[in-house]
Design a protein around this motif. Sequence first.
Motif, PDB file in Angstrom:
ATOM      1  N   SER A  87      -0.605  70.050  74.313  1.00  0.00           N
ATOM      2  CA  SER A  87      -0.921  71.689  73.459  1.00  0.00           C
ATOM      3  C   SER A  87       0.280  72.492  72.949  1.00  0.00           C
ATOM      4  O   SER A  87       1.178  72.563  73.688  1.00  0.00           O
ATOM      5  CB  SER A  87      -1.612  71.761  73.723  1.00  0.00           C
ATOM      6  OG  SER A  87      -3.186  71.773  73.839  1.00  0.00           O
ATOM      7  N   VAL A  88       0.592  72.666  71.896  1.00  0.00           N
ATOM      8  CA  VAL A  88       1.366  73.734  71.717  1.00  0.00           C
ATOM      9  C   VAL A  88       0.979  74.796  71.410  1.00  0.00           C
ATOM     10  O   VAL A  88       0.108  75.224  70.162  1.00  0.00           O
ATOM     11  CB  VAL A  88       2.214  73.007  70.365  1.00  0.00           C
ATOM     12  CG1 VAL A  88       3.431  73.651  69.937  1.00  0.00           C
ATOM     13  CG2 VAL A  88       2.718  71.471  70.787  1.00  0.00           C
ATOM     14  N   HIS A  89       1.280  76.151  72.039  1.00  0.00           N
ATOM     15  CA  HIS A  89       0.748  77.498  71.370  1.00  0.00           C
ATOM     16  C   HIS A  89       1.600  78.005  71.318  1.00  0.00           C
ATOM     17  O   HIS A  89       2.892  78.578  71.469  1.00  0.00           O
ATOM     18  CB  HIS A  89       0.392  77.915  73.182  1.00  0.00           C
ATOM     19  CG  HIS A  89      -0.739  77.444  73.743  1.00  0.00           C
ATOM     20  ND1 HIS A  89      -1.992  77.849  73.512  1.00  0.00           N
ATOM     21  CD2 HIS A  89      -0.857  76.732  74.588  1.00  0.00           C
ATOM     22  CE1 HIS A  89      -2.592  76.686  74.368  1.00  0.00           C
ATOM     23  NE2 HIS A  89      -1.653  76.067  74.924  1.00  0.00           N
ATOM     24  N   LEU A  90       1.248  78.937  69.831  1.00  0.00           N
ATOM     25  CA  LEU A  90       2.550  79.966  69.152  1.00  0.00           C
ATOM     26  C   LEU A  90       1.359  80.457  68.776  1.00  0.00           C
ATOM     27  O   LEU A  90       0.272  80.422  68.289  1.00  0.00           O
ATOM     28  CB  LEU A  90       3.357  78.968  68.138  1.00  0.00           C
ATOM     29  CG  LEU A  90       4.762  80.152  67.807  1.00  0.00           C
ATOM     30  CD1 LEU A  90       5.489  80.273  68.482  1.00  0.00           C
ATOM     31  CD2 LEU A  90       4.868  79.084  66.378  1.00  0.00           C
ATOM     32  N   GLY A  91       1.873  82.174  69.116  1.00  0.00           N
ATOM     33  CA  GLY A  91       1.223  83.708  68.603  1.00  0.00           C
ATOM     34  C   GLY A  91      -0.057  83.054  68.859  1.00  0.00           C
ATOM     35  O   GLY A  91      -0.842  83.041  69.988  1.00  0.00           O
ATOM     36  N   ASN A  92      -1.269  83.573  67.763  1.00  0.00           N
ATOM     37  CA  ASN A  92      -2.340  82.987  67.599  1.00  0.00           C
ATOM     38  C   ASN A  92      -3.154  81.810  67.358  1.00  0.00           C
ATOM     39  O   ASN A  92      -3.206  81.729  66.961  1.00  0.00           O
ATOM     40  CB  ASN A  92      -2.737  84.193  66.846  1.00  0.00           C
ATOM     41  CG  ASN A  92      -2.183  83.869  65.803  1.00  0.00           C
ATOM     42  OD1 ASN A  92      -1.291  83.527  65.694  1.00  0.00           O
ATOM     43  ND2 ASN A  92      -2.976  84.625  64.534  1.00  0.00           N
ATOM     44  N   LYS A  93      -2.168  80.151  67.273  1.00  0.00           N
ATOM     45  CA  LYS A  93      -2.749  79.583  67.119  1.00  0.00           C
ATOM     46  C   LYS A  93      -2.439  78.164  68.176  1.00  0.00           C
ATOM     47  O   LYS A  93      -1.158  78.504  68.795  1.00  0.00           O
ATOM     48  CB  LYS A  93      -1.972  79.013  65.591  1.00  0.00           C
ATOM     49  CG  LYS A  93      -2.079  79.863  64.468  1.00  0.00           C
ATOM     50  CD  LYS A  93      -3.551  79.192  63.694  1.00  0.00           C
ATOM     51  CE  LYS A  93      -3.739  80.429  62.750  1.00  0.00           C
ATOM     52  NZ  LYS A  93      -4.730  80.276  62.279  1.00  0.00           N
ATOM     53  N   THR A  94      -3.004  77.329  68.254  1.00  0.00           N
ATOM     54  CA  THR A  94      -2.496  76.368  69.315  1.00  0.00           C
ATOM     55  C   THR A  94      -3.484  74.917  68.592  1.00  0.00           C
ATOM     56  O   THR A  94      -4.041  74.658  67.555  1.00  0.00           O
ATOM     57  CB  THR A  94      -4.247  76.320  70.278  1.00  0.00           C
ATOM     58  OG1 THR A  94      -4.162  77.658  70.591  1.00  0.00           O
ATOM     59  CG2 THR A  94      -4.291  75.452  71.522  1.00  0.00           C
ATOM     60  N   VAL A  95      -1.981  74.566  68.660  1.00  0.00           N
ATOM     61  CA  VAL A  95      -2.003  72.938  68.328  1.00  0.00           C
ATOM     62  C   VAL A  95      -1.878  72.049  69.065  1.00  0.00           C
ATOM     63  O   VAL A  95      -1.261  72.097  69.713  1.00  0.00           O
ATOM     64  CB  VAL A  95      -0.778  72.750  66.856  1.00  0.00           C
ATOM     65  CG1 VAL A  95      -0.621  71.247  66.228  1.00  0.00           C
ATOM     66  CG2 VAL A  95      -0.974  73.962  65.814  1.00  0.00           C
ATOM     67  N   GLU A  96      -3.595  70.551  68.846  1.00  0.00           N
ATOM     68  CA  GLU A  96      -3.271  69.971  69.628  1.00  0.00           C
ATOM     69  C   GLU A  96      -2.524  68.697  68.796  1.00  0.00           C
ATOM     70  O   GLU A  96      -3.153  67.941  67.955  1.00  0.00           O
ATOM     71  CB  GLU A  96      -4.705  69.257  70.151  1.00  0.00           C
ATOM     72  CG  GLU A  96      -4.500  68.642  71.450  1.00  0.00           C
ATOM     73  CD  GLU A  96      -6.207  68.380  71.206  1.00  0.00           C
ATOM     74  OE1 GLU A  96      -6.376  68.043  73.333  1.00  0.00           O
ATOM     75  OE2 GLU A  96      -7.372  68.266  71.094  1.00  0.00           O
ATOM     76  N   LEU A  97      -1.965  68.167  69.819  1.00  0.00           N
ATOM     77  CA  LEU A  97      -0.850  66.474  69.426  1.00  0.00           C
ATOM     78  C   LEU A  97      -1.889  65.312  69.932  1.00  0.00           C
ATOM     79  O   LEU A  97      -1.968  65.816  71.382  1.00  0.00           O
ATOM     80  CB  LEU A  97       0.118  66.338  69.560  1.00  0.00           C
ATOM     81  CG  LEU A  97       1.537  67.084  69.578  1.00  0.00           C
ATOM     82  CD1 LEU A  97       1.299  68.715  68.844  1.00  0.00           C
ATOM     83  CD2 LEU A  97       2.839  67.214  69.968  1.00  0.00           C
ATOM     84  N   ILE A 156       1.525  76.038  59.270  1.00  0.00           N
ATOM     85  CA  ILE A 156       0.622  76.861  60.392  1.00  0.00           C
ATOM     86  C   ILE A 156       1.859  78.163  60.664  1.00  0.00           C
ATOM     87  O   ILE A 156       2.347  78.209  61.425  1.00  0.00           O
ATOM     88  CB  ILE A 156       0.480  76.191  61.318  1.00  0.00           C
ATOM     89  CG1 ILE A 156      -0.359  75.245  61.049  1.00  0.00           C
ATOM     90  CG2 ILE A 156      -0.501  77.120  62.508  1.00  0.00           C
ATOM     91  CD1 ILE A 156       0.087  73.684  62.046  1.00  0.00           C
ATOM     92  N   ILE A 157       1.406  79.649  60.273  1.00  0.00           N
ATOM     93  CA  ILE A 157       1.629  80.358  60.370  1.00  0.00           C
ATOM     94  C   ILE A 157       0.950  82.053  61.365  1.00  0.00           C
ATOM     95  O   ILE A 157      -0.475  81.421  61.393  1.00  0.00           O
ATOM     96  CB  ILE A 157       1.026  81.161  58.685  1.00  0.00           C
ATOM     97  CG1 ILE A 157       2.104  80.693  57.142  1.00  0.00           C
ATOM     98  CG2 ILE A 157       2.530  83.090  58.767  1.00  0.00           C
ATOM     99  CD1 ILE A 157       3.667  79.502  57.695  1.00  0.00           C
ATOM    100  N   THR A 158       2.500  81.432  62.009  1.00  0.00           N
ATOM    101  CA  THR A 158       1.733  82.249  63.401  1.00  0.00           C
ATOM    102  C   THR A 158       1.954  84.056  63.535  1.00  0.00           C
ATOM    103  O   THR A 158       3.159  84.008  62.350  1.00  0.00           O
ATOM    104  CB  THR A 158       0.969  81.713  64.204  1.00  0.00           C
ATOM    105  OG1 THR A 158       3.005  82.313  64.711  1.00  0.00           O
ATOM    106  CG2 THR A 158       0.993  80.314  64.660  1.00  0.00           C
ATOM    107  N   SER A 159       1.236  84.814  64.357  1.00  0.00           N
ATOM    108  CA  SER A 159       2.160  86.445  64.630  1.00  0.00           C
ATOM    109  C   SER A 159       3.601  85.785  65.599  1.00  0.00           C
ATOM    110  O   SER A 159       3.943  87.067  65.071  1.00  0.00           O
ATOM    111  CB  SER A 159       1.379  86.535  65.481  1.00  0.00           C
ATOM    112  OG  SER A 159       0.747  85.821  66.441  1.00  0.00           O
ATOM    113  N   ASP A 160       3.690  84.816  65.524  1.00  0.00           N
ATOM    114  CA  ASP A 160       5.568  84.595  65.976  1.00  0.00           C
ATOM    115  C   ASP A 160       6.266  83.432  65.489  1.00  0.00           C
ATOM    116  O   ASP A 160       7.266  82.894  65.974  1.00  0.00           O
ATOM    117  CB  ASP A 160       4.974  84.169  67.957  1.00  0.00           C
ATOM    118  CG  ASP A 160       4.804  85.338  68.063  1.00  0.00           C
ATOM    119  OD1 ASP A 160       5.077  86.738  67.892  1.00  0.00           O
ATOM    120  OD2 ASP A 160       4.640  84.830  69.260  1.00  0.00           O
ATOM    121  N   GLY A 161       5.938  83.364  64.093  1.00  0.00           N
ATOM    122  CA  GLY A 161       6.419  82.119  63.156  1.00  0.00           C
ATOM    123  C   GLY A 161       5.635  80.965  62.896  1.00  0.00           C
ATOM    124  O   GLY A 161       4.099  81.024  63.682  1.00  0.00           O
TER     125      GLY A 161
END
Length: 287
Positions: free
Chosen positions: A130-140, A27-32
């Motif tokens: 939840s993992v938040h990075l840049g503009n994305k959120t991944v829920e585990l 997952i490509i985000t604005s912060d990596g």
Amino acid sequence: MMQRERVADDIYVFTSELYAQVTAGAIITSDGAILIDTLVFPEEARAIRAFLETRLNCPVRYVINTHYHADHTYGTCLFPEAQVIAHTRCYELLATRGQAGLAQAQSSTPELREVQVVLPHMVLENGTMSVHLGNKTVELIHSPGHSPDSIVCLVKEDRVLFAGDTLMPVPYFVDGDYEEFVTSLCALRNGGYENVVQGHGEVILRGEVEEKIQSDLNYLERIRVHAEKVLNRGRSLSELYNLDIESCGKSRIPLNGLVQELHRANLSALYQALQEDRQAAPLSSVG
Ligand SMILES: [Zn+2]
């Protein structure tokens, strides 16, 4: 060595051509980047790394392991700067069976000599994370059944689900638990997903997801009913092996035929589990 496809604007899937069409996703985000699973062989993980860091200029900040099995975790050591996240059971299983399995694999497969087991830095204990990075959120989300530590990962902004081995061409519960698998599959129903990335094999498109989940539930039901029948008649496991995979609604073709072996191993595990249940409680199992 591996195929790369794009399943949303910012989401890539890598499928191994070296081992059982196992998948990884980025997952490509604005912060990596967030990487979900890491394939088996170092050369594959290196190719993923080169694509993300050199081509896209997007370093991997987090690695999520969907479960501890080698085909999903060995490449993790190629991302030493990343924070590794998994279920708390994954941590325990990597530290025990994972380490032992690697030593064994390295003695027969020279390509794995540089691999090291990486224990997760952060773990999910209960419920969701939840993992938040840049503009994305991944829920585990914990999703046991294939293995006790399995999770699924939902990219919320894109409704893309990385299902790990909770979804693969045929459900496989030999290292997990049949009942938990059924519960975990039911929990994936009506998720409104755009795409679902299986742990092995092809990406499932929006219009096919519900049918795929139902087909897996039907398969599990069918083998259970048949195993009960064989046990009720006092017959041996070899009779259960006559139940071919097509009559359970699944093709024998995916994963270059490996699904047939998985099916047979499922039958054996289920037969033994049901037999043990009956020995433990002979009266309650009648009927
Ligand atoms: Zn797998």
